[in-house]
Design an enzyme around this catalytic site. Structure first.
Site, PDB file in Angstrom:
ATOM      1  N   HIS A 199     -37.153 -76.256 -26.309  1.00 54.09           N
ATOM      2  CA  HIS A 199     -37.262 -77.595 -25.556  1.00 54.09           C
ATOM      3  C   HIS A 199     -38.998 -77.911 -25.450  1.00 54.09           C
ATOM      4  CE1 HIS A 199     -33.369 -76.949 -24.095  1.00 54.09           C
ATOM      5  NE2 HIS A 199     -33.442 -77.923 -23.032  1.00 54.09           N
ATOM      6  N   HIS A 208     -36.742 -68.736 -20.543  1.00 63.58           N
ATOM      7  CA  HIS A 208     -37.854 -68.399 -21.580  1.00 63.58           C
ATOM      8  C   HIS A 208     -39.231 -67.479 -20.825  1.00 63.58           C
ATOM      9  CE1 HIS A 208     -36.870 -70.566 -24.971  1.00 63.58           C
ATOM     10  NE2 HIS A 208     -36.328 -71.511 -24.520  1.00 63.58           N
TER      11      HIS A 208
END
Length: 244
Positions: free
Chosen positions: A150, A199
């Site tokens: 992302h 993440h």
């Protein structure tokens, strides 16, 4: 410092742009290499886990900090860096350039996004880092963790588009608006991945570094195409604007 700025002002604008892009490439490659070395040696885990826990209520790693609406808002922000939104934005931009007859820019944008996605997937499979387990995930994920896809795709897409938009004007405030907006959007998307617990911070930093490198290379390609006459210059765009 003043002498450095004076020297930079003496360099013609096209060369300054290429110099800045080259510096971004060098710094991005260096930053990614340093982060990759940290995660291969597993030296970054204490830092990564400490930052992840900062986004959770003390004593409960399943409960995110902030008001009740923040997790949903964060998921909306993170979607801006996901494959669906990136694809829709890319298609819209490609259609715009096609209608304007800017076929070189159209292919450049397509190559930048598709190439960024390919690089992201390759790097993920190469490092094959597991997702964070110290906190509960607030959204669904399936791919490896390093680097953040992302963050990388957001940097590739929005920084490239921001740089291309900045090239269409000679107004420094408009240039700053496009570039700052692109950077801010990329930063928000990266932070959202940490907040959602999917993440590590080093994943996001590495994604930004890789995205910066690829976006800078695309900007350099756009400058080369401009010199070849395939892309209109800022002077041509400004001359075509009403009242200019």
């Amino acid at each position: 410092m003043n002498s450095l700025f004076s020297l930079l002002r003496k360099i013609p604008f096209p060369e300054r742009t290429l110099l800045l892009a080259l510096l971004c490439v060098i710094s991005g490659v260096w930053g990614f290499a340093e982060l990759a070395d940290e995660i291969v040696d597993n030296d970054s885990r204490p830092f990564d886990e400490k930052v992840l826990l900062m986004f959770r209520v003390a004593g409960d790693n399943t409960l995110p900090v902030g008001p009740h609406w923040l997790p949903e808002a964060t998921r909306d922000i993170t979607a801006l860096g996901g494959g669906t939104i990136i694809t829709l934005v890319t298609i819209a931009v490609l259609g715009f350039f096609w209608l304007r007859g800017k076929h070189a820019l159209m292919w450049l944008v397509l190559a930048s996004v598709v190439g960024g996605g390919f690089i992201s997937t390759t790097l993920k499979n190469l490092f094959d880092r597991e997702r964070p387990s110290v906190v509960e995930h607030l959204t669904t994920v399936t791919s490896p963790s390093f680097p953040s896809g992302h963050s990388m795709l957001a940097a590739v897409t929005y920084l490239t588009l921001g740089a291309l938009l900045a090239r269409t004007t000679r107004n420094p405030y408009e240039k700053a608006y496009y570039l700052v907006g692109a950077v801010a959007l990329s930063v928000l998307i990266g932070i959202s991945r940490i907040y959602l617990g999917v993440h590590y911070p080093t994943d996001v930093l590495a994604g930004w570094c890789a995205g910066l490198v690829w976006a800078s290379l695309c900007v350099m390609a756009a400058r080369w195409l401009q010199r070849k006459g395939a892309v209109e210059s800022a002077d041509e765009t400004s001359a075509a604007q009403p009242g200019s």
